[in-house]
Design an enzyme around this catalytic site. Structure first.
Site: not given
Length: 201
Positions: A6, A83-85
Site C-alpha cells: 500500500h 485506490s484502496d477500497w
C-alpha cells in the site's frame, strides 16, 4: 498482473482511513520508498494501490508527489494506480494527482461526479484521457482488448465442483470425542461461546 501496495507510509491500523503519516523527504526516501522503488523498477507491476492514510496531510490517493513526481516521473511506472477500497475522498484532486481507478465499483467520485467536474472545468478532460490511457494499457498487457482469441472462462463447472469437494475433504479436521462431550446436552449447558466470523450467521 501483480498490484504493489500500500503506497506509501502505511504505518498503522488505528485511524488508518484518516491518519496522516508525517514523514520528511529524507526519511521517506531512505526508509519508506526503497522497497516500492525496487519493485517498480525490477518487477514492473501492472498496478500500484494507494494506501488509505495521508502523507504529510495529503491523502495518498490524491498525492501528486507520490503518484506523479516519484512513481511515474522518477521511477518510470507505466501501469495504472488504483485506490484502496473506499480511499478516495474527492473528485478533482485524485485524478489530477494521477489516480486512475477508484475502488470498489461502482465509482462514487469517479463516476457522474467526475463527468460533472470536467463539464465545470474543475478537471481538464486531458487528465481523464491520461487515466483512461493507463487503464487501457493494463488491459492491453492482459490481452483483453480487441483481437483477444482466448476462450472464455467457465464458472461452476462439474470440474470446479469436484475440485472444491476434493479441497474440502483434504481440509477436514477430525475431533476426538473424549468423555462423550458430543453431541452437546442442551440441558447440561450453562453457556456456549460461538467464536469466529460465522457467529453472526
Amino acid at each position: 498482473g501483480a498490484s504493489l501496495k500500500h503506497y506509501a507510509a502505511n504505518n498503522q491500523e488505528v485511524e488508518r482511513m484518516r491518519g496522516s503519516s508525517e514523514v520528511d523527504e529524507r526519511t521517506l526516501r531512505e526508509i519508506y520508498l526503497p522497497a516500492f522503488e525496487a519493485a517498480v523498477k525490477e518487477a514492473q507491476p501492472w498496478t500500484v494501490m494507494c494506501s488509505y492514510n495521508r502523507l504529510n496531510g495529503t491523502y495518498a490517493s490524491e498525492n501528486d508527489h507520490l503518484l506523479t513526481e516519484i512513481l511515474r516521473n522518477e521511477w518510470g511506472f507505466e501501469g495504472a494506480v488504483v485506490s484502496d477500497w473506499g480511499a478516495v475522498h474527492s473528485t478533482a484532486a485524485p485524478v489530477l494527482a494521477g489516480l486512475d481507478i477508484e475502488m470498489p465499483g461502482p465509482a462514487k467520485w469517479f463516476g457522474n461526479l467526475l463527468s460533472e467536474a470536467v463539464r465545470t472545468w474543475q478537471v481538464d478532460e486531458s487528465a481523464v484521457d491520461e487515466a483512461v490511457r493507463r487503464v487501457l494499457r493494463v488491459l492491453a498487457w492482459a490481452g483483453r482488448l480487441e483481437g483477444d482469441d482466448r476462450p472464455e472462462g467457465a464458472v461452476n463447472t462439474p470440474e470446479h465442483q469436484a475440485l472444491a469437494r476434493e479441497v474440502a475433504t483434504e481440509a477436514m479436521v477430525l475431533l476426538k470425542n473424549d468423555g462423550a462431550l458430543l453431541p452437546l446436552d442442551a440441558a447440561a449447558l450453562k453457556t456456549v461461546a460461538v467464536i469466529g466470523p460465522n457467529a453472526d450467521e
